[in-house]
Motif scaffolding. Structure first.
Motif, PDB file in Angstrom:
ATOM      1  N   ARG A 279       0.845  -1.192   0.000  1.00 61.42           N
ATOM      2  CA  ARG A 279       0.000   0.000   0.000  1.00 61.42           C
ATOM      3  C   ARG A 279       0.881   1.242   0.000  1.00 61.42           C
ATOM      4  O   ARG A 279       2.053   1.187   0.352  1.00 61.42           O
ATOM      5  N   VAL A 280       0.266   2.356  -0.394  1.00 64.29           N
ATOM      6  CA  VAL A 280       0.966   3.629  -0.426  1.00 64.29           C
ATOM      7  C   VAL A 280       0.488   4.463   0.755  1.00 64.29           C
ATOM      8  O   VAL A 280      -0.711   4.599   0.982  1.00 64.29           O
ATOM      9  N   GLU A 281       1.424   4.983   1.517  1.00 64.87           N
ATOM     10  CA  GLU A 281       1.134   5.887   2.626  1.00 64.87           C
ATOM     11  C   GLU A 281       1.957   7.147   2.403  1.00 64.87           C
ATOM     12  O   GLU A 281       3.168   7.135   2.621  1.00 64.87           O
ATOM     13  N   GLY A 282       1.289   8.208   1.961  1.00 65.82           N
ATOM     14  CA  GLY A 282       2.017   9.439   1.646  1.00 65.82           C
ATOM     15  C   GLY A 282       2.990   9.188   0.518  1.00 65.82           C
ATOM     16  O   GLY A 282       2.602   8.766  -0.564  1.00 65.82           O
ATOM     17  N   ASN A 283       4.275   9.419   0.776  1.00 62.56           N
ATOM     18  CA  ASN A 283       5.320   9.173  -0.223  1.00 62.56           C
ATOM     19  C   ASN A 283       6.010   7.835  -0.021  1.00 62.56           C
ATOM     20  O   ASN A 283       7.070   7.598  -0.588  1.00 62.56           O
ATOM     21  N   SER A 284       5.434   6.980   0.807  1.00 61.25           N
ATOM     22  CA  SER A 284       6.069   5.700   1.116  1.00 61.25           C
ATOM     23  C   SER A 284       5.300   4.525   0.539  1.00 61.25           C
ATOM     24  O   SER A 284       4.067   4.534   0.504  1.00 61.25           O
ATOM     25  N   LEU A 285       6.027   3.532   0.108  1.00 61.61           N
ATOM     26  CA  LEU A 285       5.461   2.256  -0.305  1.00 61.61           C
ATOM     27  C   LEU A 285       5.667   1.302   0.861  1.00 61.61           C
ATOM     28  O   LEU A 285       6.806   1.075   1.281  1.00 61.61           O
ATOM     29  N   VAL A 286       4.593   0.783   1.401  1.00 60.89           N
ATOM     30  CA  VAL A 286       4.668  -0.091   2.562  1.00 60.89           C
ATOM     31  C   VAL A 286       4.402  -1.527   2.110  1.00 60.89           C
ATOM     32  O   VAL A 286       3.406  -1.800   1.452  1.00 60.89           O
ATOM     33  N   ILE A 287       5.283  -2.424   2.469  1.00 57.58           N
ATOM     34  CA  ILE A 287       5.139  -3.848   2.168  1.00 57.58           C
ATOM     35  C   ILE A 287       5.069  -4.574   3.501  1.00 57.58           C
ATOM     36  O   ILE A 287       5.985  -4.476   4.311  1.00 57.58           O
ATOM     37  N   GLU A 288       3.961  -5.272   3.726  1.00 61.33           N
ATOM     38  CA  GLU A 288       3.785  -5.974   5.002  1.00 61.33           C
ATOM     39  C   GLU A 288       3.573  -7.457   4.771  1.00 61.33           C
ATOM     40  O   GLU A 288       2.901  -7.858   3.832  1.00 61.33           O
ATOM     41  N   ALA A 289       4.126  -8.227   5.674  1.00 63.11           N
ATOM     42  CA  ALA A 289       3.848  -9.662   5.673  1.00 63.11           C
ATOM     43  C   ALA A 289       2.410  -9.845   6.153  1.00 63.11           C
ATOM     44  O   ALA A 289       1.965  -9.130   7.046  1.00 63.11           O
TER      45      ALA A 289
END
Length: 93
Positions: free
Chosen positions: A35-45
């Motif tokens: 998912r995208v949070e602001g300017n960050s790409l978050v990858i979660e297990a």
């Protein structure tokens, strides 16, 4: 864990650094949440299945729907409209 970098290929693919994969316990072929949070790409297990089941049960109990199996004509659509407004719920069939 310090900064790690990956390169995006022409197909839009990235290879996650081994340290990141190990830290999250990721394996080849496993699905991850992106998912995208602001300017960050978050990858979660993903959570383990037991944690996911517990979360769904807790949410269902809070909504009063746990253990309820919707059946056409049982008033489920009316319940949804009452709880959440008209939205996209169709009339009981």
């Amino acid at each position: 864990m310090g900064h790690m970098y990956a390169t995006i290929t022409a197909k839009g693919q990235i290879t996650l650094p081994v340290a990141a994969r190990r830290a999250l316990g990721l394996r080849e072929g496993q699905k991850v949440e992106v998912r995208v949070e602001g300017n960050s790409l978050v990858i979660e297990a993903p959570p383990d299945i037991a944690a996911l089941r517990q979360r769904l049960r807790t949410e269902g109990e809070a909504l009063g729907t746990w253990g309820t199996i919707p059946v056409s004509g049982d008033g489920w659509a009316a319940h949804v409209r009452q709880q959440y407004g008209d939205g996209d719920a169709s009339a009981d069939a």
